[in-house]
Design an enzyme around this catalytic site. Structure first.
Site, mmCIF file in Angstrom:
data_model
loop_
_atom_site.group_PDB
_atom_site.id
_atom_site.type_symbol
_atom_site.label_atom_id
_atom_site.label_comp_id
_atom_site.label_asym_id
_atom_site.label_seq_id
_atom_site.Cartn_x
_atom_site.Cartn_y
_atom_site.Cartn_z
ATOM 1 N N SER B 162 0.732 -1.048 -0.195
ATOM 2 C CA SER B 162 -0.155 0.031 -0.176
ATOM 3 C C SER B 162 0.939 0.668 0.179
ATOM 4 C CB SER B 162 -0.985 0.165 1.106
ATOM 5 O OG SER B 162 -2.154 0.682 1.170
ATOM 6 N N ASP B 410 -8.418 -5.346 -5.608
ATOM 7 C CA ASP B 410 -7.986 -4.793 -4.976
ATOM 8 C C ASP B 410 -8.079 -3.177 -5.314
ATOM 9 O OD1 ASP B 410 -6.848 -2.951 -3.351
ATOM 10 O OD2 ASP B 410 -4.588 -3.976 -3.656
ATOM 11 N N HIS B 435 -5.447 -7.189 -1.444
ATOM 12 C CA HIS B 435 -4.687 -5.725 -0.924
ATOM 13 C C HIS B 435 -3.203 -6.100 -0.640
ATOM 14 C CE1 HIS B 435 -3.745 -1.352 -0.665
ATOM 15 N NE2 HIS B 435 -3.701 -1.293 0.130
#
Lengths: 486, 486
Positions: B162, B410, B435
């Site tokens: 991320s 995601d 994710h």
């Protein structure tokens, strides 16, 4: 003999006009609004005006390349006028010339005339760093592309000499998406803590002076001169060197003479030039000719006086007497800016060790004393490790598209990249070359080595320009894939 | 049906224990003294303590590689405990694991408990930037090398997911001499102004929900639900959703439900996990099963309530009623830190457009409103262009040794690098991946695609480790040339 008559000065100046007529050096002046601090949000609305110069008379709009000078520690017009190589090759490349001024120099002072006032307490110099300057350039170039309507396919090539050469190399290392390749001339990117040794600068300097006369008398004479000066009274030294004010300590004279020795080696160009102050052709040989082997102290002092006189008074600029307070070239102006940089991130370990390393009096590099001095003067503690951390030190294996050039007469070459790092990070040595001679206007007196170096630069520039055009075409094909759902 | 009994929760938890026993997740905690501001000299003596974790139980001292997690917006132990991939492969690589905490998060708050007080006026958050965080990591790693006695030949491999994945990629781009290669998992480095369009995040999000039930009832139901909610009184909504406080505006409920929709798509893992709050296996399918085609409003609301209940109360963590004020996962803590970053440099254009783009209510990206909101909240003006300028945007052609991985479930994959940039900047897509699933501990429920992705990562890590050893050997041979006289 080294105090020139006005006629001699005129003759020397005339000699330089035998060079090919320089191209049209005219440019327009612009200013860009830049954040004072790119890297924090304290007072994030504070900006300053960065000066930049644009010469578009050679530009093949819109797809001719952009040649960008990464300004260093002086007014940008000084560098524009002393980087003849960019002007010389602009017509054949159809290049747009852009010269970016370094923040805190010339007409780019964030706080105007107050910028350097009370440097220890004002806090105004805090944003005078290479990182902030590069961020200025990284924001400036896209703005110039838009302002001038530069095609996406047009490459940006950075040029810079000395600290400007470091910036040029670091610019490519740090922002390769903004600049396609860099000519880093006489850039001592290795003259930092833990890299090149503190002996090498003075060693190369001394080699240049030792070679200044065939019999070696020049290097020997300088080497002996420190003791000769020390043996004299301050009063005698004051009159011998025509000083305006009575000399307070022999070290003040040492430093003043040393300034001449250093800058004349840097500016040991094969023709008269005024970049680091007005000097004759081959200034080192010029003053070395008066040194005789085993000269008597009086004659030796006359020769040393000749060294200083040529550097500080070649065009009569000193007036009737000398001040030892100013030991560098006046053309750079604002020494306060560079001194602050040297006391924050640009800590460059350089010492003098006496024979056999060098012809100077011993004054070894002393990091602790240096740090303390900076703290006293500016109230800051330098971070000697930061530059290698921030720009890679001697590990440039991941970098690309940089040419490092160095002249073997130049004391800064000892801290330069002098061997190839990879197929795209290349080094070239200029035999009989002084400080970034290759960036200067072509001159009939140029040694063949600098002609070769300039052709080497051009071959790489050709490659970078072609690469850019290919890469942009590929990126256009790929652009449709950005943000596509998988 | 989606309000689980305690027995069901226990059963779900038990299911996750069928995974291979995780390795020894123990580590030691250290703190590094870091400059608060790496890029200016205002208050240059101010430092803060950065937390970092070191696990050396797998390390083949001194030449095993360093695996470094570039901490993102949360306490570093959260990421250490949710990056099982590093722990899984550490034994076979003999790797030293190091997890660096991001400044202003967890236990690395420069001003302790006062850090987030009065954010608009205190000025304390000014140094919360990705640039400053990367500089922390760049200084930390050489210090850890020295502290632990890591051999020069040992490579450093960065990992991150991320925002941590962005940092991991940017770390290699910015400091390639510190990090030899980076695994950038689910890193939306293109979700910035002028790059990926503001539609794509919601489009991918909606594709995941539309696929949540075979008959499409889930996506359709969410799409219809906004009007159904709007048609109800706030009082009825308050009781239907078991809110603790009377609902003040339907948009507050929208945002709260939307939080569940977004984080469940991100965390749509094939087994129960608690990284973004406790959730069952395949949470999207889990809650989608209750949606029926053309359900009556009452049934539709029950299903929507099930979505929220599963995200906010799967382990009973919400207690007896819900607060719509908290719409994200509590595990990240400190939302103020990320909100500030999003209001300064991390401006990520994301909008909702309704059908056909997405299943959400329309709320298009509005840069001006966004900037004004930031100015109101924090007294700062974001610089939306800065991140692409600082890290290259979609021009990564000069970068090297980065793997970008993205999962197709995601929503952040829309802003990710999903096609190869070059032979050393590679992309891999994880089918049925949420994710940064690839960074998690291996699990029998993993889809084959993530096993492939992890092997892809390992192949690149092998290459970077070998490259480093070769490069250091070559550098040792070259070192004698640094600072040599020409």
């Amino acid at each position: 003999p080294v105090v020139l008559s006005k006629a001699e000065v005129a003759a020397a100046a005339a000699a330089s006009t035998t060079a090919a007529a320089p191209p049209d050096y005219s440019y327009k002046t612009f200013y860009a609004e830049q954040p004072l601090d790119h890297f924090s949000w304290r007072n994030s609305s504070v900006t300053y005006r960065q000066r930049y110069l644009v010469a578009d008379q050679f530009w093949r709009k819109p797809d001719g390349p952009v040649f960008f000078y990464t300004g260093n520690e002086g007014p940008i017009d000084l560098f524009a006028n002393n980087t003849g190589f960019m002007w010389d090759i602009a017509p054949e490349y159809g290049a747009l010339l852009v010269f970016g001024e370094h923040r805190y120099y010339g007409d780019s002072k964030p706080f105007g005339n107050d910028t350097f006032k009370d440097p220890k307490t004002s806090g105004r110099l805090a944003w005078l760093t290479s990182e902030q300057a590069l961020a200025d350039y990284a924001r400036l170039l896209p703005a110039v592309r838009e302002q001038m309507g530069v095609a996406d396919t047009a490459a940006v090539v950075a040029f810079g000499g000395s600290y400007g050469g470091m910036l040029s190399a670091w610019f490519r290392i740090r922002y390769p998406w903004v600049v396609d390749g860099s000519i880093a001339a006489s850039a001592p990117v290795l003259q930092f803590t833990g890299l090149a040794p503190p002996t090498v600068y003075s060693a190369v300097l001394s080699r240049t002076w030792r070679a200044g006369s065939a019999d070696g008398a020049c290097g020997d004479g300088i080497q002996r001169s420190w003791d000769v000066m020390k043996a004299m009274s301050l009063t005698d030294l004051t009159s011998t060197f025509s000083l305006c004010e009575p000399l307070k300590a022999v070290e003040d004279l040492y430093n003043w003479v040393n300034g001449a020795i250093q800058y004349m080696a840097m500016a040991d160009y094969p023709y008269p030039a005024s970049f680091l102050g007005p000097m004759p052709a081959w200034p080192v040989k010029y003053v070395c000719s008066s040194f005789k082997p085993n000269a008597a102290p009086k004659d030796l002092l006359a020769s040393i006086r000749g060294v200083a006189n040529t550097f500080y008074n070649y065009s009569g600029q000193a007036g009737k007497c000398f001040s030892v307070a100013a030991s560098g070239p006046s053309t750079l102006q604002d020494p306060g800016g560079w001194n602050y940089q040297a006391c924050t991130e640009m800590v460059m370990p350089i010492g003098q060790y006496g024979p056999p390393n060098d012809v100077l009096w011993p004054m070894p590099w002393d990091l602790k004393a240096y740090l303390d001095g900076c703290n006293t003067t500016y109230g800051v503690m330098p971070r000697p490790d930061w530059i290698p951390t921030s720009y890679g030190g001697d590990d440039l294996s991941a970098a690309s598209n940089i040419v490092f050039s160095n002249g073997d007469l130049d004391p800064w070459s000892g801290g330069g990249v002098v061997t190839n790092v990879s197929s795209t990070v290349q080094a070239i040595i200029i035999d009989q070359g002084a400080h970034h001679l290759d960036l200067r206007h072509a001159n009939p007196a140029d040694p063949p080595s600098v002609v070769t170096a300039r052709n080497f630069h051009k071959a790489h520039i050709d490659e970078w320009i072609a690469q850019r055009a290919l890469a942009v075409a590929a990126a256009k094909r790929a652009a449709g894939r950005i943000g596509a759902e998988l």
